[in-house]
Motif scaffolding. Structure first.
Motif, PDB file in Angstrom:
ATOM      1  N   GLY A   1      -9.134 -18.466 -20.434  1.00  0.00           N
ATOM      2  CA  GLY A   1      -9.263 -19.542 -19.466  1.00  0.00           C
ATOM      3  C   GLY A   1     -10.712 -19.821 -19.146  1.00  0.00           C
ATOM      4  O   GLY A   1     -11.615 -19.297 -19.790  1.00  0.00           O
ATOM      5  N   SER A   2     -10.907 -20.646 -18.115  1.00  0.00           N
ATOM      6  CA  SER A   2     -12.252 -21.050 -17.724  1.00  0.00           C
ATOM      7  C   SER A   2     -12.729 -20.202 -16.547  1.00  0.00           C
ATOM      8  O   SER A   2     -11.998 -20.015 -15.578  1.00  0.00           O
ATOM      9  CB  SER A   2     -12.214 -22.520 -17.334  1.00  0.00           C
ATOM     10  OG  SER A   2     -13.416 -22.869 -16.708  1.00  0.00           O
ATOM     11  N   HIS A   3     -13.933 -19.711 -16.640  1.00  0.00           N
ATOM     12  CA  HIS A   3     -14.478 -18.853 -15.579  1.00  0.00           C
ATOM     13  C   HIS A   3     -15.870 -19.325 -15.191  1.00  0.00           C
ATOM     14  O   HIS A   3     -16.680 -19.647 -16.052  1.00  0.00           O
ATOM     15  CB  HIS A   3     -14.528 -17.404 -16.041  1.00  0.00           C
ATOM     16  CG  HIS A   3     -13.205 -16.913 -16.516  1.00  0.00           C
ATOM     17  ND1 HIS A   3     -12.215 -16.523 -15.653  1.00  0.00           N
ATOM     18  CD2 HIS A   3     -12.687 -16.810 -17.757  1.00  0.00           C
ATOM     19  CE1 HIS A   3     -11.143 -16.181 -16.353  1.00  0.00           C
ATOM     20  NE2 HIS A   3     -11.403 -16.349 -17.639  1.00  0.00           N
ATOM     21  N   VAL A   4     -16.085 -19.369 -13.882  1.00  0.00           N
ATOM     22  CA  VAL A   4     -17.381 -19.833 -13.381  1.00  0.00           C
ATOM     23  C   VAL A   4     -18.198 -18.625 -12.938  1.00  0.00           C
ATOM     24  O   VAL A   4     -17.707 -17.754 -12.217  1.00  0.00           O
ATOM     25  CB  VAL A   4     -17.185 -20.835 -12.224  1.00  0.00           C
ATOM     26  CG1 VAL A   4     -18.517 -21.187 -11.597  1.00  0.00           C
ATOM     27  CG2 VAL A   4     -16.488 -22.089 -12.739  1.00  0.00           C
ATOM     28  N   VAL A   5     -19.414 -18.572 -13.389  1.00  0.00           N
ATOM     29  CA  VAL A   5     -20.302 -17.456 -13.034  1.00  0.00           C
ATOM     30  C   VAL A   5     -20.659 -17.543 -11.561  1.00  0.00           C
ATOM     31  O   VAL A   5     -21.041 -18.604 -11.062  1.00  0.00           O
ATOM     32  CB  VAL A   5     -21.563 -17.510 -13.929  1.00  0.00           C
ATOM     33  CG1 VAL A   5     -22.612 -16.524 -13.459  1.00  0.00           C
ATOM     34  CG2 VAL A   5     -21.175 -17.256 -15.378  1.00  0.00           C
ATOM     35  N   THR A   6     -20.533 -16.437 -10.885  1.00  0.00           N
ATOM     36  CA  THR A   6     -20.711 -16.438  -9.433  1.00  0.00           C
ATOM     37  C   THR A   6     -22.172 -16.483  -9.005  1.00  0.00           C
ATOM     38  O   THR A   6     -22.495 -17.014  -7.954  1.00  0.00           O
ATOM     39  CB  THR A   6     -20.066 -15.184  -8.813  1.00  0.00           C
ATOM     40  OG1 THR A   6     -20.529 -14.042  -9.525  1.00  0.00           O
ATOM     41  CG2 THR A   6     -18.563 -15.276  -8.843  1.00  0.00           C
ATOM     42  N   LEU A   7     -23.050 -15.916  -9.830  1.00  0.00           N
ATOM     43  CA  LEU A   7     -24.465 -15.854  -9.462  1.00  0.00           C
ATOM     44  C   LEU A   7     -25.024 -17.268  -9.283  1.00  0.00           C
ATOM     45  O   LEU A   7     -24.695 -18.171 -10.044  1.00  0.00           O
ATOM     46  CB  LEU A   7     -25.248 -15.124 -10.563  1.00  0.00           C
ATOM     47  CG  LEU A   7     -26.625 -14.619 -10.154  1.00  0.00           C
ATOM     48  CD1 LEU A   7     -26.494 -13.355  -9.328  1.00  0.00           C
ATOM     49  CD2 LEU A   7     -27.467 -14.356 -11.390  1.00  0.00           C
ATOM     50  N   ASP A   8     -25.881 -17.453  -8.284  1.00  0.00           N
ATOM     51  CA  ASP A   8     -26.479 -18.757  -8.020  1.00  0.00           C
ATOM     52  C   ASP A   8     -27.538 -19.069  -9.080  1.00  0.00           C
ATOM     53  O   ASP A   8     -28.681 -18.628  -8.994  1.00  0.00           O
ATOM     54  CB  ASP A   8     -27.101 -18.769  -6.620  1.00  0.00           C
ATOM     55  CG  ASP A   8     -27.552 -20.160  -6.199  1.00  0.00           C
ATOM     56  OD1 ASP A   8     -27.651 -21.035  -7.102  1.00  0.00           O
ATOM     57  OD2 ASP A   8     -27.808 -20.362  -5.009  1.00  0.00           O
ATOM     58  N   LEU A   9     -27.120 -19.831 -10.079  1.00  0.00           N
ATOM     59  CA  LEU A   9     -28.020 -20.128 -11.201  1.00  0.00           C
ATOM     60  C   LEU A   9     -29.161 -21.059 -10.805  1.00  0.00           C
ATOM     61  O   LEU A   9     -30.255 -20.971 -11.352  1.00  0.00           O
ATOM     62  CB  LEU A   9     -27.236 -20.747 -12.355  1.00  0.00           C
ATOM     63  CG  LEU A   9     -26.600 -19.717 -13.294  1.00  0.00           C
ATOM     64  CD1 LEU A   9     -25.570 -20.372 -14.171  1.00  0.00           C
ATOM     65  CD2 LEU A   9     -27.659 -19.046 -14.143  1.00  0.00           C
TER      66      LEU A   9
END
Lengths: 277, 172
Positions: free
Chosen positions: B105-113
């Motif tokens: 599935g789709s996963h969003v990186v939590t770190l503030d890029l």
């Protein structure tokens, strides 16, 4: 009468065989299951054998008696589950500290060759080792004919790392032929070039003859041996063509031996793991 | 009393302000493909930013953090480029970076890029994503990123062929 002649012929043949096998030394290797490890602690298992087809154990097991495993802090650690089979020895080590471990055996000493009064070849110490209290001075006749005394060193080793690579266990002893790892031996990648250096009794060893062979030799027609020689600084570089386990063997000879030896030689063998990019 | 038109105006203004702020926010989305295999394990995934001198800034590592006695760390070296690029020097877990493995599935990186990227010196960078799966394969893909980031270049994408799907850096 006849049987005596046959016996003599057999002894001559056996002696010739013994000499020829000692001239064509077999490859000795200690192969780790892997060399780059992660985790709080981890295990590596090893195969150790004497065999020319890298890495197929098919000749003799490597005797583990002289093997020493040195941890990242420089202290020795135990070999576990040591077993010697028909063609190979196996053992494990537990990695509990981060850093690089060195597993190997090294020996050095003098050996004398001469002919006795009857013209027969003599050697000291014999293959079984010197008897107690025996020294060059008291074991080799003062007036030995065709006396040749060599000082030879042998080292067989491999390296494994838990976590980040470290260098303490890689420090040379400055005895015999040793590899100085300019590139860390557990940071090797296909298509990249690694630089190492050979030293003999602590000094740069020029003209060391090196052979590098990738494992799985059995499954190809050409050995694909990489042949290299060290420069005046004792350095050489190897570009790993592919990922895999590699066997490296090196030999060196000069005439700078300490008396009573007149010839100095060194043999070195190691196994390196090269990872894909 | 507030007129309806005024209320709408205020609401529009508020939502615009919200959008304007959110526009600065960057989002990295990583797709993990669904694979038809007999034995499936969620992959270990590492994401990091690398400058032209190969200096590394860690972004995310998803591994089996739940296993007892840190057993899950034993396979981190299978993310072999990440392991070499600083993974092996980390004291795990790392706040905001390490997390549990994720399924297809789709996963969003939590770190503030957004914050991470604006902190970097101008230059050419690579955002690298590596995945390694037990009883499976390993894949490494990268997105070239020029900093400071020109928002008109977004989204920046790269796609894996086996262990990784589309990886996309977008404005939120």
């Amino acid at each position: 009468m006849l049987s005596n002649k046959i016996l003599k012929a057999a002894i001559v043949a056996a002696t010739a065989l013994a000499i020829s096998t000692s001239a064509n030394a077999h490859r000795v290797w200690i192969k780790p299951s892997k060399t780059v490890l992660s985790g709080d602690s981890n295990y590596v298992t090893f195969d150790a054998a004497v065999s020319n087809t890298i890495f197929v154990p098919e000749h003799f097991p490597y005797r583990t008696d002289g093997l020493v495993a040195t941890g990242p802090d420089g202290n020795t650690i135990d070999l576990q589950n040591v077993s010697t089979g028909k063609y190979r020895s196996t053992f494990d080590i537990e990695l509990t500290k981060d850093g690089t471990y060195r597993i190997g055996a090294a020996s050095a000493g003098i050996r004398a060759f001469w002919r006795d009064e009857q013209g027969k070849r003599q050697m000291w110490p014999p293959r079984s080792g010197a008897a107690e209290g025996e020294t060059f001075e008291n074991a080799v006749p003062k007036n030995a004919k065709e006396l040749r005394v060599t000082y030879g060193s042998r080292r067989v080793e491999t390296f494994v790392t838990l976590g980040a690579p470290s260098n303490k266990s890689l420090a040379p002893t400055n005895k015999g032929l040793e590899l100085v790892t300019v590139t860390h031996p557990n940071d090797l990648f296909a298509t990249e070039t690694a630089t190492f250096k050979f030293i003999i009794d602590g000094e740069p060893a020029k003209g060391v003859e090196i052979e590098v062979v990738k494992g799985s030799m059995r499954y190809r027609n050409s050995s694909e041996t990489i042949t290299l020689t060290t420069n005046a600084k004792g350095e050489f570089s190897v570009t790993w063509p592919q990922a895999g386990m590699y066997f490296l063997e090196a030999s060196y000879k000069d005439d700078k031996a300490k008396a009573p030896a007149t010839e100095r030689s060194g043999n070195y063998a190691a196994v390196f793991e090269v990872l894909p990019l | 009393m507030l007129k309806l038109s005024n209320l709408i105006l205020i609401m529009t203004f508020l939502s615009c302000a919200f959008i304007a702020k959110a526009q600065d926010k960057l989002q990295l989305e990583v797709n993990i493909p669904r694979l038809q295999v007999a034995e499936y394990h969620k992959p270990y995934v590492a994401i990091w930013l690398e400058d032209s001198q190969r200096k590394v800034t860690q972004v995310a590592v998803w591994y089996d953090v739940e296993m007892e006695n840190k057993k899950g760390e034993e396979w981190l070296a299978d993310l072999r480029q990440w392991w070499r690029k600083g993974g092996r020097k980390l004291a795990l877990p790392v706040d905001g970076v390490t997390g549990a493995t994720k399924g297809p599935g789709s996963h969003v990186v939590t770190l503030d890029l957004s914050k991470l990227l604006t902190k970097q010196a101008p230059g050419q960078y690579k955002l690298r994503v590596e995945a390694a799966r037990e009883v499976g394969g390993r894949e490494l893909i990268e997105i070239p990123v020029e900093l400071p980031l020109n928002p008109s270049n977004l989204p920046l994408t790269a796609s894996g062929k086996s262990e990784l799907g589309k990886v996309q850096l977008t404005k939120n």
